[in-house]
Design a protein around this motif. Structure first.
Motif, PDB file in Angstrom:
ATOM      1  N   LEU A  18      36.457  33.614  34.640  1.00  0.00           N
ATOM      2  CA  LEU A  18      35.488  33.485  33.551  1.00  0.00           C
ATOM      3  C   LEU A  18      36.209  33.548  32.212  1.00  0.00           C
ATOM      4  N   PRO A  19      35.648  32.946  31.169  1.00  0.00           N
ATOM      5  CA  PRO A  19      36.354  32.897  29.873  1.00  0.00           C
ATOM      6  C   PRO A  19      36.440  34.258  29.204  1.00  0.00           C
ATOM      7  N   VAL A  20      37.555  34.496  28.543  1.00  0.00           N
ATOM      8  CA  VAL A  20      37.750  35.682  27.714  1.00  0.00           C
ATOM      9  C   VAL A  20      38.378  35.212  26.410  1.00  0.00           C
ATOM     10  N   PRO A  21      38.332  36.028  25.363  1.00  0.00           N
ATOM     11  CA  PRO A  21      38.957  35.620  24.103  1.00  0.00           C
ATOM     12  C   PRO A  21      40.441  35.358  24.281  1.00  0.00           C
ATOM     13  N   PRO A  22      40.971  34.356  23.591  1.00  0.00           N
ATOM     14  CA  PRO A  22      42.415  34.072  23.683  1.00  0.00           C
ATOM     15  C   PRO A  22      43.232  35.310  23.339  1.00  0.00           C
ATOM     16  N   GLY A  23      44.277  35.550  24.147  1.00  0.00           N
ATOM     17  CA  GLY A  23      45.136  36.700  23.920  1.00  0.00           C
ATOM     18  C   GLY A  23      44.708  37.948  24.657  1.00  0.00           C
ATOM     19  N   LEU A  24      43.521  37.912  25.298  1.00  0.00           N
ATOM     20  CA  LEU A  24      43.033  39.100  26.004  1.00  0.00           C
ATOM     21  C   LEU A  24      43.093  38.941  27.521  1.00  0.00           C
ATOM     22  N   GLU A  25      43.869  37.974  27.966  1.00  0.00           N
ATOM     23  CA  GLU A  25      43.969  37.751  29.412  1.00  0.00           C
ATOM     24  C   GLU A  25      44.598  38.942  30.133  1.00  0.00           C
ATOM     25  N   ARG A  26      45.402  39.721  29.426  1.00  0.00           N
ATOM     26  CA  ARG A  26      46.070  40.876  30.049  1.00  0.00           C
ATOM     27  C   ARG A  26      45.442  42.198  29.601  1.00  0.00           C
ATOM     28  N   ALA A  27      44.207  42.139  29.125  1.00  0.00           N
ATOM     29  CA  ALA A  27      43.558  43.341  28.604  1.00  0.00           C
ATOM     30  C   ALA A  27      43.444  44.435  29.655  1.00  0.00           C
ATOM     31  N   GLY A  28      43.368  44.047  30.907  1.00  0.00           N
ATOM     32  CA  GLY A  28      43.265  45.048  31.962  1.00  0.00           C
ATOM     33  C   GLY A  28      44.465  45.968  32.030  1.00  0.00           C
ATOM     34  N   SER A  29      45.634  45.494  31.574  1.00  0.00           N
ATOM     35  CA  SER A  29      46.849  46.322  31.624  1.00  0.00           C
ATOM     36  C   SER A  29      46.820  47.430  30.584  1.00  0.00           C
ATOM     37  N   TRP A  30      45.888  47.370  29.640  1.00  0.00           N
ATOM     38  CA  TRP A  30      45.801  48.396  28.599  1.00  0.00           C
ATOM     39  C   TRP A  30      44.897  49.559  28.998  1.00  0.00           C
ATOM     40  N   VAL A  31      44.191  49.400  30.110  1.00  0.00           N
ATOM     41  CA  VAL A  31      43.212  50.419  30.498  1.00  0.00           C
ATOM     42  C   VAL A  31      43.893  51.744  30.833  1.00  0.00           C
ATOM     43  N   GLY A  32      44.983  51.681  31.602  1.00  0.00           N
ATOM     44  CA  GLY A  32      45.683  52.910  31.990  1.00  0.00           C
ATOM     45  C   GLY A  32      46.129  53.727  30.783  1.00  0.00           C
TER      46      GLY A  32
END
Length: 388
Positions: A360-374
Motif C-alpha cells: 500500500l502507498p506510504v509517503p516517499p522516504g517512509l518506506e523504512r519507517a518500521g525500522s524506527w519503531v524499536g
C-alpha cells in the motif's frame, strides 16, 4: 527524508526552487475551480477577481492544502479533506503522524476551522497565538466535492530543513526556539471558556483515554512482534499522572508547523495545521514537541524533520525549563508525557510498516519507517526512567 518532512522552505510550502507562478494551474485535482470561483465571488465580494488558479501545497497532514491566486495576484489558502481512494483513483497527500482528537474525524474541516476562528477572534491577527486569518467555512460538498475552508496566506518562512537551520546564527537559533516555545505557552494559557471552546472536545479522563487510544492503534496495526512494546504500554498504564489541567492543545506542535517572520527572527506569524486540536492536559503537547526535538550535538532523531542539532538550539531540558518557568506548571512527570508520545508515534510507524508490507502507498522516504519503531520504544522507556 524524515517522518515529518513536508517539502519546501516557505510558509506556503511551494516546492523548492520554483516560484508560485510556475506551479499555479487552471486544473487541479480535488478542486472544481470554475464552481469555486463563482462561490467565492459571491461569498467574498470584492476579494476575488477571476480567473482563479490553484496549486496543491505539500504537507497539511490528512487535510489537503491549496494556494489560490486570483486575477489580481491576491493569494488565499484553502483546506479540504483527503481525496477518495479507490482502484485507479487519486492518492492524496498522505497523513503520516498527525492524529485527531479522540472521538473525532481526522478530516473534520469544521473543527479545524472552529479552533482557528476562535483563536483569531480571541487575539486578532497579531495575537499571542497567531493563526492565519479565517475567511469562510463551506460545508456544502457540492461546491468542490467536499467541505472546505479558506484563510489568508501566512507570510513568512517555515524552518523544516537541515540547511535552513544550519544557516541560522546561534542567537537566531535561540530566538526561533524561544518563539516556538513561547507561543505554545500562550496557547496553553488561553481561557477555554472565554474563547468559546468549552464544548470543543471531551475532557474527562483525558490521559487514560489517550493510553486507550494508542493501545487500540497498536492492536489494530500489529503485524509482527515488537520487542519491549508491551513493557512500555504497561508502564504507561501503571503510571498515568493525575492530570486535571485543561488547555487548548494543538496536537501536532512542532517547528515545521509554525510560520516565522522573515524580518524579525523568532517572531511567529502563524501556527498551521490545527486538524488534531483538542482539549486536554497541556503537557501532552509539550511532550510531543520534546519527542521531535533533537537539541545540539545529539544523535540524529529519525522522526524529526526540524534539524535542531546545530549551535544555538536549546536542549530538550532547556526547552522544558523555559516552559516550566513561564507557566509555573509542575514538570516532575514530564517523562511520562514524552513516553506517551513515543508510544503514539511508534504505533503510527507500525501502520506505515503494515502498509509497506501489504504493498500500500506510504509517503516517499517512509518506506523504512518500521525500522524506527524499536528505537522509539527504547526512547520511551528511557524517558520514563530518566524523566526527560
Amino acid at each position: 527524508m524524515s517522518v515529518g518532512a513536508m517539502g519546501g522552505p516557505s510558509a506556503d510550502r511551494s516546492p523548492a526552487g520554483l516560484s508560485p507562478a510556475e506551479n499555479w494551474s487552471d486544473v487541479v485535482m480535488g478542486l472544481d475551480l470554475p464552481r469555486l470561483t463563482r462561490y467565492l465571488t459571491v461569498r467574498l465580494p470584492g476579494s476575488i477577481r477571476p480567473p482563479l488558479r490553484a496549486m496543491p501545497l505539500p504537507g497539511g497532514r490528512s487535510n489537503l492544502s491549496y494556494e489560490l491566486c486570483d486575477g489580481d495576484g491576491r493569494v488565499l489558502v484553502l483546506r479540504r479533506p483527503p481525496l477518495p481512494l479507490g482502484p485507479g483513483g487519486p492518492v492524496p497527500v498522505p497523513a503520516t503522524l498527525a492524529t485527531p482528537a479522540p472521538e473525532t474525524s481526522r478530516s473534520d474541516i469544521r473543527r479545524e476551522y472552529q479552533v482557528i476562528r476562535a483563536l483569531h477572534q480571541a487575539h486578532g491577527r497579531a495575537g499571542r497565538v497567531p493563526v492565519a486569518e479565517p475567511y469562510l467555512l463551506c460545508q456544502d460538498a457540492s461546491v468542490i466535492g467536499a467541505p472546505f475552508f479558506v484563510t489568508a496566506k501566512a507570510a513568512g518562512t517555515v524552518y523544516r530543513s537541515e540547511k535552513q537551520c544550519a544557516a541560522l546564527s546561534p542567537s537566531q537559533a535561540r530566538a526561533v526556539s524561544h518563539g516556538l516555545l513561547d507561543v505554545l505557552v500562550a496557547l496553553h494559557q488561553v481561557d477555554v471558556r472565554a474563547a468559546g471552546l468549552a464544548d470543543f472536545a471531551r475532557t474527562d479522563q483525558f490521559l487514560i483515554r489517550q493510553v486507550d487510544r494508542w493501545d487500540r492503534l497498536h492492536a489494530a496495526s500489529a503485524s509482527r512482534e515488537v520487542p519491549r512494546l508491551a513493557r512500555l504500554a504497561a508502564a504507561l498504564r501503571a503510571g498515568v499522572p493525575a492530570g486535571g489541567r485543561i488547555s487548548v492543545l494543538h496536537g501536532d506542535y512542532r517547528l515545521e508547523n509554525v510560520v516565522f517572520d522573515l524580518a524579525s527572527i523568532g517572531r511567529v506569524n502563524a501556527v498551521l495545521d490545527w486538524e488534531a486540536a483538542t482539549l486536554g492536559d497541556p503537557l501532552v503537547d509539550l511532550g510531543l514537541l520534546l519527542t521531535f526535538w533533537e537539541g545540539p550535538d545529539q544523535p540524529l532523531n529519525p522522526i524529526s524533520s526540524a534539524h535542531t542539532r546545530t549551535r544555538g538550539f536549546p536542549t530538550r531540558r532547556q526547552l522544558a525549563d523555559r516552559y516550566a518557568t513561564r507557566t509555573g506548571y509542575d514538570l516532575s512527570r514530564i517523562g511520562w508525557y514524552i513516553a506517551l508520545n513515543h508510544y503514539r508515534v511508534a504505533g503510527l510507524l507500525e501502520v506505515l510498516h503494515y502498509r509497506v508490507n501489504h504493498g500500500l502507498p506510504v509517503p516517499p522516504g517512509l518506506e523504512r519507517a518500521g525500522s524506527w519503531v524499536g528505537p522509539l520504544i527504547e526512547g520511551g522507556l528511557t524517558a520514563l526512567r530518566e524523566n526527560l
